[in-house]
Design an enzyme around this catalytic site. Sequence first.
Site, PDB file in Angstrom:
ATOM      1  N   ASN A   9     115.396  39.668 -22.517  1.00 46.96           N
ATOM      2  CA  ASN A   9     116.638  39.570 -21.754  1.00 46.96           C
ATOM      3  C   ASN A   9     116.742  38.266 -20.966  1.00 46.96           C
ATOM      4  O   ASN A   9     117.842  37.767 -20.725  1.00 46.96           O
ATOM      5  CB  ASN A   9     116.742  40.753 -20.791  1.00 46.96           C
ATOM      6  N   GLY A 107     113.200  50.216 -28.152  1.00 44.49           N
ATOM      7  CA  GLY A 107     113.292  48.764 -28.039  1.00 44.49           C
ATOM      8  C   GLY A 107     112.271  48.071 -28.920  1.00 44.49           C
ATOM      9  O   GLY A 107     111.094  48.461 -28.941  1.00 44.49           O
ATOM     10  N   ASP A 109     110.696  45.314 -28.586  1.00 42.55           N
ATOM     11  CA  ASP A 109     109.556  44.788 -27.837  1.00 42.55           C
ATOM     12  C   ASP A 109     108.515  45.861 -27.581  1.00 42.55           C
ATOM     13  O   ASP A 109     107.302  45.595 -27.616  1.00 42.55           O
ATOM     14  CB  ASP A 109     110.034  44.181 -26.515  1.00 42.55           C
ATOM     15  N   ARG A 110     108.953  47.091 -27.379  1.00 43.32           N
ATOM     16  CA  ARG A 110     108.020  48.187 -27.108  1.00 43.32           C
ATOM     17  C   ARG A 110     107.258  48.574 -28.374  1.00 43.32           C
ATOM     18  O   ARG A 110     106.061  48.889 -28.329  1.00 43.32           O
ATOM     19  CB  ARG A 110     108.774  49.379 -26.523  1.00 43.32           C
ATOM     20  N   ASP A 129     104.380  46.604 -19.169  1.00 45.22           N
ATOM     21  CA  ASP A 129     104.977  45.292 -19.430  1.00 45.22           C
ATOM     22  C   ASP A 129     105.836  44.889 -18.235  1.00 45.22           C
ATOM     23  O   ASP A 129     106.869  45.508 -17.951  1.00 45.22           O
ATOM     24  CB  ASP A 129     105.819  45.351 -20.705  1.00 45.22           C
TER      25      ASP A 129
END
Length: 257
Positions: A9, A107, A109-110, A129
Amino acid sequence: MLLAIDCGNTNTVFSIWDGVRFITTWRIATDHKRTADEYFVWLSSLMMLTKTEAQVTEAIISSTVPRVVFNLRVLCNRYFDCRPVVVGKPECRLPVPPRVDLGTTVGPDRLVNTVGAHDRHGGNLIVVDFGTATTFDVVDHDGAYVGGVIAPGVNLSLEALHMAAAALPHIDVARPERVIGTNTVACMQSGVYWGYIGLVEGVVHRVRRERDRPMKVIATGGLASLFAQGTELFQSIEDDLTMHGLVLINAFNKEIA
């Protein structure tokens, strides 16, 4: 050479993997208006310094900002003549699929952090994170993502505090020498720093109790090393966890192609 792109983001990270290690990493502010051509003008000038431009043959993208994916795809197709793997898309396979509620979108990224953490530390993990949001990802024994927790990020909380209370200044995130502040800045720093330490320790305690088993705790994200100074909770600090996960997912998809 693999071009690994992690779009968050706040920032987008570009790293080049030569098959053994990451030879270079660059960072740019995330902007959904940035075109593929603009990306390339910026990226190619940096690549000239490391002589890697002509050697990129494959790419993988993880993005928490859906609107940037199109232009990143065009960047890879037009300028590197390759079709990127995009984490979270149906054509991108994971070593172990997530086990969450039907219809839930996890997500990217997860998912990437889960793959990277399981490869390095095995199963039964909690990955914390410290990004735009502070997330907790629970990794099962076999490497599956099985859920987690999302809390506001540290800098997001500071910005909200400043906007909601006009008399409170902007401050940097830092570990204060004392818990009890004797001026406004010290009070705010203490509230943010020790408040987030309490948040992380409290959430991890409850996750461990709910899972009823020993669980390692891995920290990643830009502020991970700072918050690790205030707690003995973390077994490891992984600055490159997301990029490591991207390399693994790309390799897995090449194997099954």
